[in-house]
Design a protein around this motif. Structure first.
Motif, PDB file in Angstrom:
ATOM      1  N   LYS A  24       0.848  -1.190   0.000  1.00  0.00           N
ATOM      2  CA  LYS A  24       0.000   0.000   0.000  1.00  0.00           C
ATOM      3  C   LYS A  24       0.880   1.234   0.000  1.00  0.00           C
ATOM      4  CE  LYS A  24      -4.134  -1.871   0.494  1.00  0.00           C
ATOM      5  NZ  LYS A  24      -5.234  -1.629  -0.411  1.00  0.00           N
ATOM      6  N   ASP A  25       0.277   2.391   0.170  1.00  0.00           N
ATOM      7  CA  ASP A  25       1.015   3.637   0.314  1.00  0.00           C
ATOM      8  C   ASP A  25       2.037   3.489   1.438  1.00  0.00           C
ATOM      9  OD1 ASP A  25       0.929   6.456   2.001  1.00  0.00           O
ATOM     10  OD2 ASP A  25       0.998   6.746  -0.176  1.00  0.00           O
ATOM     11  N   GLU A  26       3.176   4.144   1.335  1.00  0.00           N
ATOM     12  CA  GLU A  26       4.249   3.976   2.321  1.00  0.00           C
ATOM     13  C   GLU A  26       3.882   4.438   3.732  1.00  0.00           C
ATOM     14  OE1 GLU A  26       6.929   7.974   1.637  1.00  0.00           O
ATOM     15  OE2 GLU A  26       7.586   6.106   0.733  1.00  0.00           O
ATOM     16  N   GLU A  27       2.793   5.148   3.878  1.00  0.00           N
ATOM     17  CA  GLU A  27       2.314   5.576   5.200  1.00  0.00           C
ATOM     18  C   GLU A  27       1.292   4.596   5.789  1.00  0.00           C
ATOM     19  OE1 GLU A  27       3.318   8.257   7.010  1.00  0.00           O
ATOM     20  OE2 GLU A  27       4.774   8.758   5.468  1.00  0.00           O
ATOM     21  N   TYR A  28       0.822   3.632   4.990  1.00  0.00           N
ATOM     22  CA  TYR A  28      -0.183   2.679   5.460  1.00  0.00           C
ATOM     23  C   TYR A  28       0.432   1.779   6.523  1.00  0.00           C
ATOM     24  CZ  TYR A  28      -4.045  -0.664   5.243  1.00  0.00           C
ATOM     25  OH  TYR A  28      -5.114  -1.464   5.551  1.00  0.00           O
ATOM     26  N   ASN A  44       5.501  -2.042   1.637  1.00  0.00           N
ATOM     27  CA  ASN A  44       5.928  -0.776   1.052  1.00  0.00           C
ATOM     28  C   ASN A  44       6.098   0.311   2.124  1.00  0.00           C
ATOM     29  OD1 ASN A  44       6.621   0.816  -1.231  1.00  0.00           O
ATOM     30  ND2 ASN A  44       4.607   1.776  -1.159  1.00  0.00           N
ATOM     31  N   TRP A  45       6.260  -0.087   3.387  1.00  0.00           N
ATOM     32  CA  TRP A  45       6.424   0.868   4.488  1.00  0.00           C
ATOM     33  C   TRP A  45       7.590   1.802   4.205  1.00  0.00           C
ATOM     34  CZ3 TRP A  45       3.874   2.970   8.246  1.00  0.00           C
ATOM     35  CH2 TRP A  45       4.512   3.538   9.341  1.00  0.00           C
ATOM     36  N   LYS A  46       7.465   3.044   4.626  1.00  0.00           N
ATOM     37  CA  LYS A  46       8.442   4.096   4.312  1.00  0.00           C
ATOM     38  C   LYS A  46       9.860   3.782   4.774  1.00  0.00           C
ATOM     39  CE  LYS A  46       6.753   6.553   8.345  1.00  0.00           C
ATOM     40  NZ  LYS A  46       5.980   7.697   8.778  1.00  0.00           N
ATOM     41  N   ASN A  47      10.022   3.005   5.832  1.00  0.00           N
ATOM     42  CA  ASN A  47      11.343   2.633   6.313  1.00  0.00           C
ATOM     43  C   ASN A  47      11.490   1.118   6.195  1.00  0.00           C
ATOM     44  OD1 ASN A  47      13.716   2.143   7.667  1.00  0.00           O
ATOM     45  ND2 ASN A  47      13.151   3.235   9.525  1.00  0.00           N
ATOM     46  N   LYS A  48      12.002   0.669   5.069  1.00  0.00           N
ATOM     47  CA  LYS A  48      12.097  -0.776   4.790  1.00  0.00           C
ATOM     48  C   LYS A  48      12.917  -1.517   5.851  1.00  0.00           C
ATOM     49  CE  LYS A  48      10.224  -0.796   0.525  1.00  0.00           C
ATOM     50  NZ  LYS A  48       9.156   0.159   0.708  1.00  0.00           N
ATOM     51  N   GLY A  74       4.421   3.426  15.085  1.00  0.00           N
ATOM     52  CA  GLY A  74       5.753   3.995  15.030  1.00  0.00           C
ATOM     53  C   GLY A  74       6.182   4.714  16.284  1.00  0.00           C
ATOM     54  N   ASN A  75       5.369   4.666  17.316  1.00  0.00           N
ATOM     55  CA  ASN A  75       5.764   5.183  18.626  1.00  0.00           C
ATOM     56  C   ASN A  75       4.946   4.457  19.687  1.00  0.00           C
ATOM     57  OD1 ASN A  75       3.238   6.528  18.774  1.00  0.00           O
ATOM     58  ND2 ASN A  75       4.078   8.276  17.711  1.00  0.00           N
TER      59      ASN A  75
END
Length: 135
Positions: A24-28, A44-48, A74-75
């Protein structure tokens, strides 16, 4: 990273959890669905580099019997997220030690295994605990 991801998938399967990989979109955000014992990973996460940690995190939600849907944010804003983070950290650390990966410094371990910066203090504690057991 491929071997670690395979280890995490095998671990999840051994617990009776399913895994779906989506792009999905890298922010999903990836998520765990306790009602289906299913982990859904956005490849497809923004930080592979963080993908193994995310997989471990979602496993942590299912192992902790978190109800409903749990999204990777992410937190660690809640105790539920914190527990999932710690579960992932310990699972990856156990994998690394089984591989006889030796790290003298917590940040080198974190970089090698995609552990988020927010986990630094926990990694330091884990290193100290591990070193105390060795000596």
């Amino acid at each position: 990273m491929t071997d670690l991801i395979q280890f995490l998938f095998d671990f999840a399967f051994a617990q009776g959890f399913g895994i779906a990989q989506i792009s999905k979109d890298e922010e999903y955000r990836s998520l765990a669905d306790k009602t289906r014992n299913l982990i859904i990973i956005n490849t497809n996460w923004k930080n592979k580099a963080e993908l193994p940690f995310i997989i471990g995190h979602e496993i942590g939600h299912l192992m902790e019997s978190d109800v409903g849907l749990s999204y990777y944010c992410g937190n660690a804003l809640t105790s539920k997220e914190r527990h999932a983070d710690l579960y992932s950290l310990n699972l990856i650390f156990d994998y690394a030690t089984r591989q006889y990966d030796c790290f003298n410094e917590p940040s080198a371990f974190m970089q090698a295994y995609g552990i988020p910066v927010r986990m630094y203090d926990d990694v330091v504690k884990l290193f100290r605990k591990h070193n105390d057991l060795l000596f």
